[in-house]
Design an enzyme around this catalytic site. Sequence first.
Site, mmCIF file in Angstrom:
data_model
loop_
_atom_site.group_PDB
_atom_site.id
_atom_site.type_symbol
_atom_site.label_atom_id
_atom_site.label_comp_id
_atom_site.label_asym_id
_atom_site.label_seq_id
_atom_site.Cartn_x
_atom_site.Cartn_y
_atom_site.Cartn_z
ATOM 1 N N ARG A 19 17.612 -6.177 -20.719
ATOM 2 C CA ARG A 19 18.554 -5.948 -21.815
ATOM 3 C C ARG A 19 19.934 -5.532 -21.327
ATOM 4 O O ARG A 19 20.925 -5.697 -22.029
ATOM 5 C CB ARG A 19 18.003 -4.889 -22.772
ATOM 6 C CG ARG A 19 16.846 -5.393 -23.619
ATOM 7 C CD ARG A 19 16.319 -4.318 -24.547
ATOM 8 N NE ARG A 19 15.686 -3.233 -23.809
ATOM 9 C CZ ARG A 19 15.047 -2.212 -24.383
ATOM 10 N NH1 ARG A 19 14.998 -2.130 -25.698
ATOM 11 N NH2 ARG A 19 14.497 -1.269 -23.651
ATOM 12 N N LYS A 49 -1.512 -6.455 -16.721
ATOM 13 C CA LYS A 49 -2.262 -5.458 -17.454
ATOM 14 C C LYS A 49 -1.303 -4.340 -17.880
ATOM 15 O O LYS A 49 -0.232 -4.184 -17.255
ATOM 16 C CB LYS A 49 -3.404 -4.902 -16.612
ATOM 17 C CG LYS A 49 -2.969 -3.924 -15.507
ATOM 18 C CD LYS A 49 -4.170 -3.326 -14.853
ATOM 19 C CE LYS A 49 -3.784 -2.294 -13.811
ATOM 20 N NZ LYS A 49 -3.295 -1.023 -14.362
ATOM 21 N N HIS A 92 -3.758 -7.923 -9.385
ATOM 22 C CA HIS A 92 -3.336 -8.076 -7.995
ATOM 23 C C HIS A 92 -4.452 -7.778 -7.008
ATOM 24 O O HIS A 92 -4.386 -8.224 -5.853
ATOM 25 C CB HIS A 92 -2.100 -7.211 -7.706
ATOM 26 C CG HIS A 92 -2.349 -5.737 -7.707
ATOM 27 N ND1 HIS A 92 -2.306 -4.973 -8.849
ATOM 28 C CD2 HIS A 92 -2.633 -4.888 -6.694
ATOM 29 C CE1 HIS A 92 -2.556 -3.717 -8.539
ATOM 30 N NE2 HIS A 92 -2.763 -3.633 -7.246
ATOM 31 N N ASP A 105 -7.115 2.012 -17.186
ATOM 32 C CA ASP A 105 -6.106 1.609 -16.217
ATOM 33 C C ASP A 105 -6.711 0.923 -14.998
ATOM 34 O O ASP A 105 -6.094 0.009 -14.434
ATOM 35 C CB ASP A 105 -5.308 2.841 -15.769
ATOM 36 C CG ASP A 105 -4.137 2.481 -14.866
ATOM 37 O OD1 ASP A 105 -3.362 1.587 -15.230
ATOM 38 O OD2 ASP A 105 -4.008 3.108 -13.796
ATOM 39 N N HIS A 142 -9.483 -3.802 -12.541
ATOM 40 C CA HIS A 142 -9.639 -3.892 -11.095
ATOM 41 C C HIS A 142 -11.091 -3.753 -10.637
ATOM 42 O O HIS A 142 -11.623 -4.610 -9.929
ATOM 43 C CB HIS A 142 -8.808 -2.814 -10.395
ATOM 44 C CG HIS A 142 -7.341 -2.925 -10.644
ATOM 45 N ND1 HIS A 142 -6.697 -4.126 -10.834
ATOM 46 C CD2 HIS A 142 -6.371 -1.979 -10.721
ATOM 47 C CE1 HIS A 142 -5.409 -3.914 -11.015
ATOM 48 N NE2 HIS A 142 -5.186 -2.616 -10.962
ATOM 49 N N LYS A 162 -6.945 9.600 -9.162
ATOM 50 C CA LYS A 162 -5.656 9.992 -8.604
ATOM 51 C C LYS A 162 -5.778 11.348 -7.909
ATOM 52 O O LYS A 162 -6.676 12.130 -8.203
ATOM 53 C CB LYS A 162 -4.603 10.055 -9.716
ATOM 54 C CG LYS A 162 -4.236 8.684 -10.286
ATOM 55 C CD LYS A 162 -3.081 8.777 -11.252
ATOM 56 C CE LYS A 162 -2.634 7.393 -11.708
ATOM 57 N NZ LYS A 162 -2.084 6.592 -10.584
#
Length: 492
Positions: A51, A150, A180, A237, A242, A341
Site C-alpha cells: 500500500r 498459512k 515451506h 500455527d 507443518h 517456543k
Amino acid sequence: MTAKTLPVDPFDLVIFGGTGDLALRKLLPGLLRRYADGQIREDSRIIGVARDKQSDADYRAKVGEALQRVAGNDEALKAKLPAFLDKLGYHALDATKDEGWEEFAAALKAQGDRIRVFYLSTSPSLFVNLCDRLRAHGLNGGQSRVVIEKPIGHDLASAAVINDAVGSAFAESQIFRIDHYLGKETVQNLLALRFANILFEPLWNANHIDHVQITVAETVGLEKRATYYDTSGALRDMVQNHLLQLLCMVAMEPPAALEADAVRDEKLKVLRSLRPITADEIGHMTVRGQYRAGAVNGMAVPGYLDELGREDSRTETFVALKAEVDNWRWAGVPFYLRTGKRLPERVSEIVIAFKQIPHSIFEHSAGPVMGNKLVLRLQPDEGVKLWLMIKDPGPGGLRLQHVPLDMSFAEAFGVHQPEAYERLLMDVVRGNPTLFMRRDEVEAAWKWIDPILASWENQREAPKPYTAGSWGPSAAVALVERDGRTWHEDTV
C-alpha cells in the site's frame, strides 16, 4: 558431483506484501540465490506490491539494503545483486480498493501470455479481495498461478471459506498452498530413502517400527507475531500444517508414481486414517504448555505474558500429542508430535524408532542393546543418522556401543543446499504442485484438529507452565514415558 541447475522459463512474479518480513527475509533472498545460480532468466521480472507509495528506485534501495545483509561475504551473491535489483519493480495497490488496478493489470498483460505467479504474502483476510481483483482484471487465466501462505483459516469452516474464495478465481491446478517444511532437503530425501532403497521399505511398518517422533523446536518467542500468535497458538500455527504434513510423508503408502496427485492422494489417505482424539482422551493424549521467564542460549528471556503485555492468556506456546494412524501398516504404532517456543535448541527432526531385537545373545556385561533409530534432521544441520549397535573397539571383552552412521548434506555434497523457499518458488514457476497442499488435505487436517481445539475450549484449563529454556511441561515427558518410551536426545 554437483547438481545441474536448469533455468526455468521467463516469468513475472508478483509479491503482494512485497515490503513485509517474509518477502525481505525469505522470498527475495531465495530469488537472489536462484538468479545467482543461473536458474532465473534475464527477462524475468519480480514485482513488489504494497500500500505504501514509493518508486521503483525506492523499492530497489529498500530491498538492496536487506539483500546486502543476506549476501554478507558471499562474493558471488554480491556480484549478482545489482543485476538482480534491476529486475525489481513496484506497484502501490490496496487490496480493498479499485485504484491503480487497471494500470497494474495493463503492465502485466504487456508481456503477453507468460507465466505469472501471484504470491499472497499478506494477511489471509486479504486473500478474498486480492483474488477477486485478479479475476476482475483478467489476471487469473493462461499460465497464472497463485501462492497462498498459512494460516489457511483457523478451523475447518474458515478454511473452507478461504478455499472457496480462492477457488472461485483460480482452478485448483493453479493454486499452490505452500508449506515451506515440504521444501526442505531432508523431507524430500525421506521419499528417496523409503522408495529408492530396498533396505527400508520392507521394514517400514508396525512389524518392525516401535514408534515415530516428530519434533519442531524453536528458541525464539513471539518476535513480531504477537497479535497473530495469541489468536492462533501452537496447535494451529505448527501442528495443523507443518507437523501433520511431516507425519504424512512418513506414514503414506508408496505412490504409483512420483507425480503430484499420486503423492497427495496418499497423504490424504493418512490424514483420513488419523484416529480422532476424543474429549475423554484429551487429558492423556495431548499436552498444552505456555512458557514463563527463563534462559535460552545463556540469555535471560521474558515469559509469554510479559512479551504479550497482558496479565492472562490461554494460548498455548507448546504442544505435545500422541497420534495414531488406523490402517494395516501402522496399527499400534504411536506418532509422538511436539512443538514449542522458547525451547533449549532450534531443531526439527523425525525419529523412526525400530523395535528391540527379540532376544539378546550378549552377556549382561556387554551393556544394553538399544533399538535402532533412523533420525532425519531438517534443521539446523540437514542430514540423516542411522543409529546402530556395534562392538566397542579394543581388547578386554566384548562391549556394545550405540553409534550413528552420520550423513550431513553440507559435508557430503559440499555445495550450498537451496533453502525451502528457493526450491518451492521454482516449483511454482514450473507448475509442479507435488510439494504443495491440495484443498482436501488442508480440510482433512482441520477435521482432525478441530475436535482437539473444541475439547480444550470446553475444559477451560490453562496451559501448563514451563520455564523458557526447558523442553516443555513435565507432562510432555509423562506423555511418552507412560508408554515405556522417552523423547530422543541426540548425544553425538
